[in-house]
Design an enzyme around this catalytic site. Structure first.
Site, PDB file in Angstrom:
ATOM      1  N   GLY A  84      34.601  41.883  44.345  1.00 53.23           N
ATOM      2  CA  GLY A  84      34.189  42.420  45.636  1.00 53.23           C
ATOM      3  C   GLY A  84      35.264  43.353  46.177  1.00 53.23           C
ATOM      4  N   GLY A 141      35.776  43.419  40.329  1.00 49.73           N
ATOM      5  CA  GLY A 141      34.543  42.741  39.988  1.00 49.73           C
ATOM      6  C   GLY A 141      34.171  41.662  40.983  1.00 49.73           C
ATOM      7  N   ASP A 197      45.684  35.536  34.365  1.00 50.05           N
ATOM      8  CA  ASP A 197      45.342  36.949  34.579  1.00 50.05           C
ATOM      9  C   ASP A 197      46.568  37.723  35.043  1.00 50.05           C
ATOM     10  OD1 ASP A 197      43.618  39.072  34.414  1.00 50.05           O
ATOM     11  OD2 ASP A 197      42.763  38.798  36.405  1.00 50.05           O
ATOM     12  N   GLY A 216      41.381  47.713  48.377  1.00 50.54           N
ATOM     13  CA  GLY A 216      41.262  47.389  46.957  1.00 50.54           C
ATOM     14  C   GLY A 216      39.884  46.837  46.664  1.00 50.54           C
TER      15      GLY A 216
END
Length: 692
Positions: free
Chosen positions: A357, A355, A470, A352
């Site tokens: 890394g 943003g 989030d 995966g």
């Protein structure tokens, strides 16, 4: 008579030797602290170095240091309770571990205690803690020289001077600086420059005024950089201790005081920088060059150079155990362990990326445990602050529906987090576009109930309230049994139960951001509930909250679902890839709950406890549901009259009849109808600029 005279004489001697300084003109003067250890009370990591320098902290993380004059000083007139004037001057130096990052600062402090029991490091500067900050009973006066901007206490920047009374939220503060003359322009001054800075703090009991002056040299400025009108009489007790406090946090600085003078009811003596102890200079490596003609001497030189390079390489790559690891909890891995586990961070091991890394699959060498290693790149916006936030939040959380953080590693610019490996990846891979497999309805329903349970734990079940900020399908990971686990706590916000979160920047993902965030910037449990509403709808529908390729009327998922709801065709939104094989009543419950959670008005959304009770069938959903966009008398788009905010719901009572402990008690449901449409309506109906 002789006996009485003897008693008076002994009393006079006791008065002279009494450590309580009752003289109104008490005065201290230390050009360095050599030979005065008996007059200073030190605790924490504070120490007096051999050259006489008072070192309050070192470059260890999350420590504090106190240094007080060992005897109390009389600060108030016993007759009228009026505080006396005082004056102090001192020279200090802040040497940060990293040149541009301070941590956290030091303070001149007047306190009823020289131990400051219960005080904490980091933003509390070793003075107070979260439970007592702001209490009038503290009787604390401090002038802080702060090198970290802390939003909890409303700091103006990361290089300021503040006057603090009973709190670390300064009563008044200003960017650090000084004036060269009476009418000159203020010059900036970098507190963490590593250079000596002179400070003067004066209190005038006649004017009831505190002034603070700073200078990079021995010249006392004519004008203060900070003036605060205050009567310190209610703050001071009769006898108080004077001294200094400093702390470090997740970044560290060494805090030094090289000289100090203090006087009651008068001006403190000036300090000569030339007479003060100097900071130790940087360590120098002297390379001796041996010039010889013999071959053996040349070989010795070559071997010596090779050994030196080897030692330097080892030191450069050495990993330091951070003190704050003990406070956070999870295991600290070595960089070599994680490098070996991921086969040198090979691209083939990437499972995966984003943003922040990349995420690598790895196998720990000793236990053969499979892990996921999140490596935060140097270019990532998710830097040290988010890295620490993720460790501090999820590191101590324990719930079956949260991804478990196993450990972490920090090596110079490399920031790494180690999690339980979730073999089935993230939920979004099973919902959108061309999913790797089609989740059955039973699996989907179990996933949403699991995520809701985990979110309830974050909001109410842990020692602090944790706001995830989030929540989305990409941050829901599936274990080997396809149970949903909430992960990625890099944006999490923690605060005490019952308190209000501080204003912060708006972060998150479009489509999941509650509309009030664009106005207030304050994340709340209700803003998490809004994001959960989007997640509930996309799990049932198999579509993203904003579907760019959809027809205009289907662009915004919640609007499309709402339109189908009011038309009585709500089951048309269920993911067609299920082939009609789903529990209709459960689907209606999730869809109805998704609409309720997606309401533009925070008070109209249910709490997470209510969400879980609805999903578990413990209580029935309200018979009516409020429009998510808060229509408020908007004309029905289909024509023909006003469209009411409340519409009859799809019948769901039979779903709750199946629950073994069914209770239809709506008394705990308190939803308020929106009085008007949000000016920043994320549905776009009212000209809003932030689409859901």
């Amino acid at each position: 008579m002789a006996y009485q005279r003897l008693i008076l004489f002994l009393g006079f001697l006791l008065f002279l030797t009494n450590p309580v300084k009752s003289q109104l003109d008490e005065e201290l003067h230390f050009n360095g602290f050599n030979g005065v250890a008996s007059n200073m009370s030190l605790n924490g990591v504070a120490e007096i170095e051999p050259n006489g320098m008072l070192k309050l902290t070192n470059d260890t993380l999350r420590v504090l240091g106190h240094a007080f004059y060992s005897s109390p000083i009389k600060f108030k007139n016993s007759t009228d309770g009026k505080a006396f004037s005082f004056s102090t001057a001192f020279a200090f130096t802040i040497v940060p571990e990293y040149p541009k990052l301070g941590g956290h600062g030091l303070a001149f402090i007047i306190s009823p205690s020289k131990e400051l029991p219960g005080s904490l490091p980091s933003q509390y500067l070793g003075i107070l803690n979260a439970t007592v900050v702001g209490n009038f009973s503290n009787h604390i006066f401090a002038v802080e020289f702060d090198t970290v901007q802390d939003f909890e206490f409303g700091d103006i920047n990361d290089n300021h001077v503040g006057i603090d009374i009973n709190s670390l939220a300064s009563n008044k503060s200003t960017p650090a600086g000084y004036f060269t003359s009476q009418n000159s322009t203020k010059q900036s001054l970098n507190l963490k420059s590593g250079h000596v800075i002179r400070a003067w703090v004066d209190y005038d009991s006649v004017k009831n005024q505190v002034t603070v002056k700073l200078s990079p040299n021995s010249i006392k400025p004519a004008s203060p950089i900070l003036t605060f009108d205050v009567d310190l009489s209610p703050i001071f007790q009769d006898f108080m201790y004077v001294g200094f406090s400093a702390s470090t946090g997740l970044l560290a600085s060494s805090h030094y005081v090289s000289g100090w003078s203090f006087k009651m009811n008068g001006d403190a003596k000036s300090l000569s920088l030339d007479a003060l102890p100097k900071l130790p200079g940087p360590k120098k490596t002297h390379t001796g060059v041996i010039v010889g003609v013999s071959v053996s001497a040349l070989l010795v030189l070559i071997l010596g150079i090779g050994l030196a390079f080897y030692i330097i390489h080892r030191i450069k790559n050495a990993e330091v155990i951070e003190a704050w690891e003990l406070d956070i909890g999870p295991h600290r891995f070595t960089y070599q362990e994680l490098k070996h586990a991921t086969r040198g961070f090979r691209d083939k091991e990437v499972i995966g990326f984003g943003g922040f890394g990349k995420v690598y699959k790895g196998t720990l060498p000793n236990s053969n445990t499979q892990v996921a290693v999140k490596r935060i790149s140097n270019e990532s916006k998710q830097g040290l602050q988010e890295f620490v936030s993720e460790i501090a939040s999820i590191g101590r959380l324990r719930h079956r529906n949260l991804v478990q953080l196993l450990g972490w590693c920090r090596r110079r610019g490399d920031l790494l987090l180690v999690y339980d490996f979730m073999p089935n990846g993230s939920l979004d891979k099973y919902l959108f576009e061309n999913p790797k497999a089609i989740l059955s309805w039973e699996q989907r329903f179990r996933i949403v109930k699991g995520v809701a349970s985990g979110l309830l734990y974050l909001h109410e079940g842990w020692e602090q309230t944790v706001i995830h900020r989030d929540i989305k399908a990409g941050n829901v990971l599936l274990d080997s049994e396809l149970n949903g686990r909430l992960g990625d706590f890099g944006l999490a916000k923690l605060y005490e139960h019952g308190s209000n979160p501080t204003t912060t920047r708006v972060v998150g993902t479009l489509g999941y951001l509650a509309p009030e965030l664009t106005r207030t910037g304050k994340p709340t449990p209700s803003s998490d509930v809004f994001a959960l509403g989007a997640l509930l709808l996309e799990v049932v529908c198999g579509r993203r909250p904003i579907e760019a390729k959809a027809m205009p009327e289907e662009l915004i998922l919640v609007d499309w679902v709402w339109d189908k709801w009011r038309d009585g065709t709500i089951l048309d939104v269920v993911d067609p890839r299920l082939g009609g094989e789903f529990d209709e009543l459960e689907a209606v419950v999730v869809l109805k709950l998704g609409i309720m959670c997606s309401n533009n008005t925070p008070k109209a959304r249910p709490t997470m406890r209510q969400v879980v009770r609805y999903l578990e069938g413990e209580v029935a959903l309200p018979e009516v549901v409020l429009s998510p966009g808060a229509y408020d008398g908007r004309k029905d788009s289909k024509g023909g009259g006003e469209f009411e905010d409340y519409v009859h719901s799809y019948p769901t009572s039979s779903y709750f009849e199946k629950a073994s402990a069914w209770s239809c008690d709506d008394a705990d449901v308190d939803f308020e109808a929106a009085s008007s449409s949000s000016p920043l309506s994320v549905s776009g109906r009212n000209g809003g600029s932030c689409p859901r």
